[in-house]
Design a protein around this motif. Structure first.
Motif, PDB file in Angstrom:
ATOM      1  N   LEU A   1      -4.377   0.557  -4.571  1.00  0.00           N
ATOM      2  CA  LEU A   1      -5.116   0.737  -3.316  1.00  0.00           C
ATOM      3  C   LEU A   1      -4.211   1.419  -2.290  1.00  0.00           C
ATOM      4  O   LEU A   1      -3.101   0.952  -2.005  1.00  0.00           O
ATOM      5  CB  LEU A   1      -5.593  -0.612  -2.790  1.00  0.00           C
ATOM      6  CG  LEU A   1      -6.532  -0.564  -1.576  1.00  0.00           C
ATOM      7  CD1 LEU A   1      -7.844   0.124  -1.950  1.00  0.00           C
ATOM      8  CD2 LEU A   1      -6.794  -1.966  -1.042  1.00  0.00           C
ATOM      9  N   HIS A   2      -4.689   2.527  -1.745  1.00  0.00           N
ATOM     10  CA  HIS A   2      -3.897   3.348  -0.829  1.00  0.00           C
ATOM     11  C   HIS A   2      -4.868   3.963   0.168  1.00  0.00           C
ATOM     12  O   HIS A   2      -5.704   4.797  -0.210  1.00  0.00           O
ATOM     13  CB  HIS A   2      -3.173   4.429  -1.634  1.00  0.00           C
ATOM     14  CG  HIS A   2      -2.202   5.242  -0.844  1.00  0.00           C
ATOM     15  ND1 HIS A   2      -1.098   4.698  -0.228  1.00  0.00           N
ATOM     16  CD2 HIS A   2      -2.164   6.578  -0.584  1.00  0.00           C
ATOM     17  CE1 HIS A   2      -0.421   5.659   0.381  1.00  0.00           C
ATOM     18  NE2 HIS A   2      -1.041   6.806   0.187  1.00  0.00           N
TER      19      HIS A   2
ATOM     20  N   SER B   1      -8.527   8.957  -6.464  1.00  0.00           N
ATOM     21  CA  SER B   1      -9.542   9.184  -5.426  1.00  0.00           C
ATOM     22  C   SER B   1     -10.008  10.636  -5.422  1.00  0.00           C
ATOM     23  O   SER B   1     -11.208  10.914  -5.240  1.00  0.00           O
ATOM     24  CB  SER B   1      -8.975   8.812  -4.062  1.00  0.00           C
ATOM     25  OG  SER B   1      -8.661   7.434  -4.008  1.00  0.00           O
TER      26      SER B   1
ATOM     27  N   MET C   1      -9.478   2.411  -7.114  1.00  0.00           N
ATOM     28  CA  MET C   1      -8.094   2.141  -6.714  1.00  0.00           C
ATOM     29  C   MET C   1      -7.787   0.649  -6.807  1.00  0.00           C
ATOM     30  O   MET C   1      -6.708   0.256  -7.256  1.00  0.00           O
ATOM     31  CB  MET C   1      -7.848   2.638  -5.285  1.00  0.00           C
ATOM     32  CG  MET C   1      -7.690   4.130  -5.143  1.00  0.00           C
ATOM     33  SD  MET C   1      -7.103   4.610  -3.485  1.00  0.00           S
ATOM     34  CE  MET C   1      -8.518   4.187  -2.450  1.00  0.00           C
ATOM     35  N   SER C   2      -8.724  -0.180  -6.392  1.00  0.00           N
ATOM     36  CA  SER C   2      -8.518  -1.626  -6.450  1.00  0.00           C
ATOM     37  C   SER C   2      -8.369  -2.093  -7.886  1.00  0.00           C
ATOM     38  O   SER C   2      -7.484  -2.900  -8.211  1.00  0.00           O
ATOM     39  CB  SER C   2      -9.684  -2.353  -5.774  1.00  0.00           C
ATOM     40  OG  SER C   2      -9.807  -1.977  -4.422  1.00  0.00           O
TER      41      SER C   2
ATOM     42  N   LEU D   1       0.809  -1.214   0.000  1.00  0.00           N
ATOM     43  CA  LEU D   1       0.000   0.000   0.000  1.00  0.00           C
ATOM     44  C   LEU D   1       0.846   1.270   0.000  1.00  0.00           C
ATOM     45  O   LEU D   1       0.318   2.364  -0.220  1.00  0.00           O
ATOM     46  CB  LEU D   1      -0.914   0.018   1.229  1.00  0.00           C
ATOM     47  CG  LEU D   1      -1.811  -1.201   1.436  1.00  0.00           C
ATOM     48  CD1 LEU D   1      -2.569  -1.065   2.749  1.00  0.00           C
ATOM     49  CD2 LEU D   1      -2.775  -1.362   0.275  1.00  0.00           C
TER      50      LEU D   1
ATOM     51  N   PRO E   1       0.720   3.215  -5.799  1.00  0.00           N
ATOM     52  CA  PRO E   1      -0.422   3.437  -4.909  1.00  0.00           C
ATOM     53  C   PRO E   1      -0.451   4.845  -4.298  1.00  0.00           C
ATOM     54  O   PRO E   1      -1.533   5.434  -4.182  1.00  0.00           O
ATOM     55  CB  PRO E   1      -0.238   2.368  -3.825  1.00  0.00           C
ATOM     56  CG  PRO E   1       0.458   1.262  -4.523  1.00  0.00           C
ATOM     57  CD  PRO E   1       1.411   1.943  -5.464  1.00  0.00           C
TER      58      PRO E   1
ATOM     59  N   GLY F   1      -3.275   6.279  -6.243  1.00  0.00           N
ATOM     60  CA  GLY F   1      -4.387   6.170  -5.307  1.00  0.00           C
ATOM     61  C   GLY F   1      -4.922   7.523  -4.880  1.00  0.00           C
ATOM     62  O   GLY F   1      -6.138   7.754  -4.885  1.00  0.00           O
TER      63      GLY F   1
ATOM     64  N   ILE G   1     -12.431   3.461  -3.406  1.00  0.00           N
ATOM     65  CA  ILE G   1     -11.925   2.124  -3.071  1.00  0.00           C
ATOM     66  C   ILE G   1     -12.003   1.202  -4.277  1.00  0.00           C
ATOM     67  O   ILE G   1     -11.055   0.474  -4.604  1.00  0.00           O
ATOM     68  CB  ILE G   1     -12.709   1.541  -1.890  1.00  0.00           C
ATOM     69  CG1 ILE G   1     -12.438   2.348  -0.612  1.00  0.00           C
ATOM     70  CG2 ILE G   1     -12.348   0.067  -1.664  1.00  0.00           C
ATOM     71  CD1 ILE G   1     -13.315   1.953   0.561  1.00  0.00           C
TER      72      ILE G   1
END
Length: 229
Positions: free
Chosen positions: A115-116, A80, A109-110, A67, A72, A76, A106
């Protein structure tokens, strides 16, 4: 009482915690300074945003975490923030917009393999950040979010290089073993994946590092058996 102060992260030492503290100080201070120098009209936008504080914890305290890696951190936070701006502009209810922003951040990012956790804060900031963030629109995701993230990663790379950590993280095998790795039964990638699927949990460790740990456990077990003969 002593148990309360026991490190919750495997491998954490007091030296590592002090190193993370110093990294956080240097990382956030330099990121803020670089943003101030690069932004022409810094008074109209924040020099540094709160999610970078959370990103700094990952980059400097647990640099081996999947992460905490550069993509990320940068991807991320940026993705986001874009998601947050989108829902802030299209959903009238701030409560619903906040929930949608974090939830879809979420998801995206995934899907983008970045993902972060601080990304959730970046998405939320885009919704509840107030008039300055609202007036910036989608540019908020790039100035200051993306720029902050890039600066933080660059500082992290330089800091960990000087302090002897691997960042971006690469699993490092030990050399000079008295017992050859050929004498061990190496774990298979499919077996590790199957074991993780059995547990049904997501762990803050990469599959490569997990495989390396298993190999080292086998190695030390073989050493102990040899010494007992």
């Amino acid at each position: 009482m002593k148990q309360l102060f026991k490190p919750i992260l495997a491998g954490a030492t007091l030296r590592d915690r002090m190193r993370a503290c110093a990294g956080g100080i240097i990382g956030i201070a330099l990121t803020s300074l670089l943003a101030w120098l690069l932004l022409d009209d810094w008074a109209s936008a924040p020099m540094i945003v709160a999610p970078m504080g959370a990103s700094a914890v990952l980059v400097f305290a647990i640099p081996a975490s999947p992460l905490a890696q550069p993509w990320p951190v940068i991807g991320g936070n940026t993705i986001s923030a874009l998601v947050g701006v989108f829902f802030a502009q299209t959903v009238t209810s701030p409560h619903l917009a906040a929930g949608l922003a974090v939830g879809f951040a979420i998801l995206l990012m995934s899907l983008a393999r970045c993902l972060h956790p601080p990304g959730g804060a970046a998405a939320l900031t885009a919704v509840i950040g107030g008039p300055i963030v609202a007036s910036a629109g989608y540019s908020f995701a790039f100035l200051p979010i993306a720029m902050n993230a890039v600066c933080l990663v660059l500082v992290g790379i330089a800091y960990h290089f000087l302090s002897g950590h691997s960042y971006p993280h690469r699993p490092q095998a030990f050399m000079g073993q008295r017992i050859s790795e050929r004498d061990l039964a190496p774990p298979h990638e499919e077996d590790i994946s199957a074991a993780l699927a059995d547990l049904g949990e997501t762990f803050d460790i990469g599959p490569e590092d997990l495989e390396l740990i298993i190999r080292r456990v086998d190695f030390h077990a073989a050493q102990r058996r040899e010494a007992a003969r």
